[in-house]
Each structure stands twice: as structure tokens, then as C-alpha cells.
Scaffold this motif. Sequence first.
Motif, mmCIF file in Angstrom:
data_model
loop_
_atom_site.group_PDB
_atom_site.id
_atom_site.type_symbol
_atom_site.label_atom_id
_atom_site.label_comp_id
_atom_site.label_asym_id
_atom_site.label_seq_id
_atom_site.Cartn_x
_atom_site.Cartn_y
_atom_site.Cartn_z
ATOM 1 N N PRO A 167 -4.367 63.499 11.843
ATOM 2 C CA PRO A 167 -3.643 62.246 12.091
ATOM 3 C C PRO A 167 -4.546 61.175 12.710
ATOM 4 O O PRO A 167 -5.328 61.468 13.631
ATOM 5 N N PRO A 168 -4.455 59.946 12.205
ATOM 6 C CA PRO A 168 -5.370 58.878 12.649
ATOM 7 C C PRO A 168 -5.345 58.618 14.159
ATOM 8 O O PRO A 168 -6.345 58.171 14.715
ATOM 9 N N ALA A 169 -4.226 58.906 14.821
ATOM 10 C CA ALA A 169 -4.160 58.636 16.265
ATOM 11 C C ALA A 169 -5.084 59.559 17.063
ATOM 12 O O ALA A 169 -5.396 59.279 18.224
ATOM 13 N N LEU A 170 -5.525 60.652 16.446
ATOM 14 C CA LEU A 170 -6.437 61.574 17.151
ATOM 15 C C LEU A 170 -7.864 61.157 16.807
ATOM 16 O O LEU A 170 -8.438 61.575 15.809
ATOM 17 N N THR A 171 -8.412 60.300 17.642
ATOM 18 C CA THR A 171 -9.660 59.628 17.308
ATOM 19 C C THR A 171 -10.891 60.340 17.863
ATOM 20 O O THR A 171 -12.012 59.973 17.520
ATOM 21 N N ARG A 172 -10.693 61.307 18.758
ATOM 22 C CA ARG A 172 -11.849 61.905 19.432
ATOM 23 C C ARG A 172 -11.875 63.420 19.245
ATOM 24 O O ARG A 172 -10.829 64.063 19.248
ATOM 25 N N VAL A 173 -13.089 63.949 19.103
ATOM 26 C CA VAL A 173 -13.268 65.367 18.790
ATOM 27 C C VAL A 173 -14.168 65.997 19.847
ATOM 28 O O VAL A 173 -15.332 65.602 19.987
ATOM 29 N N PHE A 174 -13.644 66.954 20.584
ATOM 30 C CA PHE A 174 -14.447 67.671 21.578
ATOM 31 C C PHE A 174 -14.634 69.106 21.094
ATOM 32 O O PHE A 174 -13.664 69.802 20.803
ATOM 33 N N PHE A 175 -15.876 69.546 21.010
ATOM 34 C CA PHE A 175 -16.166 70.871 20.446
ATOM 35 C C PHE A 175 -16.157 71.967 21.510
ATOM 36 O O PHE A 175 -16.567 71.743 22.650
ATOM 37 N N SER A 176 -15.733 73.154 21.102
ATOM 38 C CA SER A 176 -15.936 74.355 21.936
ATOM 39 C C SER A 176 -16.002 75.566 21.010
ATOM 40 O O SER A 176 -16.212 75.405 19.800
ATOM 41 N N ASP A 177 -15.807 76.758 21.573
ATOM 42 C CA ASP A 177 -16.186 77.960 20.816
ATOM 43 C C ASP A 177 -15.053 78.885 20.409
ATOM 44 O O ASP A 177 -15.255 79.782 19.605
ATOM 45 N N PHE A 183 -15.796 66.848 32.557
ATOM 46 C CA PHE A 183 -16.671 67.917 33.040
ATOM 47 C C PHE A 183 -16.386 69.220 32.301
ATOM 48 O O PHE A 183 -15.705 70.102 32.811
ATOM 49 N N HIS A 184 -16.899 69.314 31.111
ATOM 50 C CA HIS A 184 -16.772 70.586 30.391
ATOM 51 C C HIS A 184 -17.906 70.724 29.391
ATOM 52 O O HIS A 184 -18.234 69.777 28.690
ATOM 53 N N SER A 185 -18.465 71.904 29.329
ATOM 54 C CA SER A 185 -19.467 72.206 28.315
ATOM 55 C C SER A 185 -19.643 73.710 28.255
ATOM 56 O O SER A 185 -19.293 74.417 29.189
ATOM 57 N N SER A 186 -20.151 74.199 27.142
ATOM 58 C CA SER A 186 -20.613 75.585 27.131
ATOM 59 C C SER A 186 -21.885 75.629 26.287
ATOM 60 O O SER A 186 -22.163 74.706 25.517
ATOM 61 N N SER A 187 -22.645 76.680 26.446
ATOM 62 C CA SER A 187 -23.978 76.745 25.847
ATOM 63 C C SER A 187 -23.969 76.395 24.365
ATOM 64 O O SER A 187 -24.828 75.685 23.883
ATOM 65 N N TYR A 188 -22.974 76.935 23.654
ATOM 66 C CA TYR A 188 -22.986 76.813 22.193
ATOM 67 C C TYR A 188 -22.087 75.698 21.666
ATOM 68 O O TYR A 188 -21.741 75.691 20.483
ATOM 69 N N THR A 189 -21.724 74.749 22.539
ATOM 70 C CA THR A 189 -20.865 73.657 22.083
ATOM 71 C C THR A 189 -21.402 73.048 20.785
ATOM 72 O O THR A 189 -22.561 72.644 20.722
ATOM 73 N N ALA A 190 -20.549 72.993 19.748
ATOM 74 C CA ALA A 190 -20.897 72.377 18.453
ATOM 75 C C ALA A 190 -22.123 73.030 17.820
ATOM 76 O O ALA A 190 -22.975 72.337 17.260
ATOM 77 N N ASN A 191 -22.201 74.340 17.877
ATOM 78 C CA ASN A 191 -23.321 75.031 17.234
ATOM 79 C C ASN A 191 -23.465 74.558 15.778
ATOM 80 O O ASN A 191 -22.495 74.556 15.019
#
Length: 414
Positions: free
Chosen positions: A93-103, A291-299
Motif C-alpha cells: 500500500p502506498p501509505a507505507l513509504t518506509r522499509v526497515f530491514f531485519s532478519d 535505535f535498532h540494528s542487527s549484524s545481518y540487517t538487509a543481508n
Amino acid sequence: MTPSPVWHPFTQHGLGEPIPLVARAQGAALYTDDGRRIIDAISSWWVTTHGHGHPRIMAAIAEQSDTLDQVIFAGWTHEPAETLARGLTAIMPPALTRVFFSDSGSTSVEVALKMALGYWLNRGEPRDRILVLEHSYHGDTIGAMSVGARGVFNAAYSPLLFDVGTIPFPAEDRDRHTLDSLEAACRDRPAAFIVEPLILGAGGMLIYSPYLLAEMRSICARYDVLFIADEIMTGWGRTGTLLACEQAGIVPDILCLSKGLTGGAVPLAVTMASEAIFAAHWSTDRARMFFHSSSYTANPIACAAANANLAIWRDEPVIERVTTLAGKQRERLDTLAALPRVRNARSLGTITAFELDDPAGDYLSDLGTTLRARYAANDLLLRPLGNTIYVMPPYCVDDDDLDRIYAGIAETAE
Ligand code: PMP
């Protein structure tokens, strides 16, 4: 051979149940080292959408591993992630404009909860209460368990789980009660409401109506409560549409996706958010960053697999396949439903489920274990949730395999 040092998930090793060794997989089948062909009737825990070893996904993984295996994603970027984020914003859906990666699914839920709290804090109106639907499941990390149903699965960890507001599940004719409870809870200004849209998976394949989902969404909008859709199981065609939310005509503020994001080939998750949630974290002040990240974010290799999945969705008639499979499953479920011990047969998209009459039925009853062993002996991978038996095959499953799945189930339901 010495005993295996592997400690398996959701496995009581003391029961000594056999643990088959899978050597390869193709389409809807797993092949064990001793030459058995097992039908994967639950898509390897709901992840495999198109089928195991889809050539386009496998090729994308091979090709990507030639160029860039892994790179830090905080402050750096790469083509597979950029392409995937654009691809997702184009298809979702177009209203979801942002993508945050995780595992993993659980991590994408943790991210969603943290985004919701960050949003309210950064807007200067701190809120921390989360509303959940009764019988929900959102993962096995501490935050994800906190927003899921409490039970034997998490009793040992309950002192660490945070308190949430539980909205009653809309059992038959109780829509009004659910909606009234949600409305009352929203008056206390919670941060967010998290739901599994249309069907609660691990809670027992419990289905509720698109009408109710739409009403719940509109109550949250009215009271300015963030709406988080956990589409980790339901996304990517499982319920008959790309997202289950589509069937209710709704768009959440935050969307969690994993499992079928890579077609189920490699681990990856995303939490998609509205621009308002991103904007609340946007600042020249470092203290307001997310404040979030993990080692393999967006591998990169996982992103390449997901890009191939998106290409399959663009180029192949996935929804037609899903619709055809749904029809074939319903026919076979109708036959099963006539058996004396089958209760409450139901289906949604590619998922069918029913309860097997068993007075002692709960997750820990021996029934589930006994059934699992009987199915395995018939070369079927099925994993009942207590006395709830469900089928959720990859979309490529053929008629013969479907017949074998339902015949194997029928044998245990007579
Ligand atoms: N949410 C839902 C609805 C799920 O079905 C699952 C996994 N079955 C999760 C979250 C957790 O995902 P993962 O196992 O990848 O952490």
C-alpha cells in the motif's frame, strides 16, 4: 555415531521422537537421506510460498553471492536492498513509504513495537501500552512473546514479559463485544494495537471476518492508536490476496513481513511504516534516531532472493495459482468435514483447518505427537497445533500430493 549435539526448536528431546535428516527439497517435496519423499504440507513452517528451490530465487542467490555477501547497513547501502525497498513500496500500500530491514518475523515485530513507542515519545506524548488480540502469536523473543497469548510456551519467562491489554477474540457472534472492548481500551491512549489480520496462526488457525478487521482498524484511527498488522504468516498470498489486509480494504500504520518475503528460501524480514512514523524519528538530533540494528540487517543475498520473489509476483500469475489451490483445498476439506470426528472445518485462501474431536485436546496432549508420527510414517509433513489440524502447502503442490495429504489426514479422523 555419537549423538547429535543439535538442540532443536520446539522439541522435547526426552521423548526420543525420530528427527529425519532432509537432504534436499524441490517444489512441494522434501527428500530424506534414506530416500523418502515427504510432502511438505505446511510449507516448512509457513515460509515456502511458490515451492522449494524456485529456479529464479536460487539463481538470484547464486548470482548475488558472486558479488557482495554482506556489508554493514548502518550508514552504508547496496543495490539489492535499494531495489527491494523500491519494489516493496511499489507493490505494498502506498501509505507505507518506509522499509526497515531485519532478519526474522519476531525481530520485525520487535521493530514495530519500538517504532510505535519511538513515535509517541518523539512527538512528546509518551505512550507505552500495547493492545493485542486474545490467542495471538507474534514470535518467541521477549517483546514478541509479551504481545502474544500466555501459556505453557512462555510460562517460564512470564516474569520478564510486559503487561498488555488483551482484546477478546471475536468467537461466534461476539464481534460487538470485541469492538466495544477495543474502543474502551483505546480511550486509555495506548501506543498501538497489533493484530494478525483475518487469521490467528499459532493460536489455532482462528479465522475472523474482514468486516471486523476493518472495524478494528477504524476504531484505532478514530482514537489515534497505531495499528500494526503482523502479516508474517498471512502475507504473500497465503490468505488469497497479497496481504490479508486487502480483503478488509485497510492499510495499517506499520506492517510486518517475513517468511514468504524471500519465497521462504532464506531469512529476511521487513517492517514497513507510514511516513508519519519515519518523520517522528527524523531530526538533526541523534537522540531521536531509531535505535535498532542487527549484524545481518538487509543481508544482500537475502535481499536478492526477495527481489527474485518480487519479480515472480510481477511476472507470474501467483494470485491465480493461489485461487486455484484454495478451491482444490476447499473441495477436499468438504469431504473431510463429513467424517465423524472432524469439527469446525474452515478455510481461508490456501489454509484449511479443523479440530479433531479429542476431549483432552490441548497443545501438550499426546494427540498432536501421535498424529505427527502417523503423518510422518505416511511421508507427510504435518504439524497439528494440539487437536487443530491444518494444511498450508506451497502454491505449486499438485493434485496427487493434495490427494495424499487429505487421504493421510482422513485416516486419522475416522
Ligand atoms: N508472527 C506470526 C503471525 C507468525 O506466524 C510468526 C512465526 N510463525 C512470527 C510472528 C514469528 O516469526 P519468526 O518465527 O520468523 O520469528
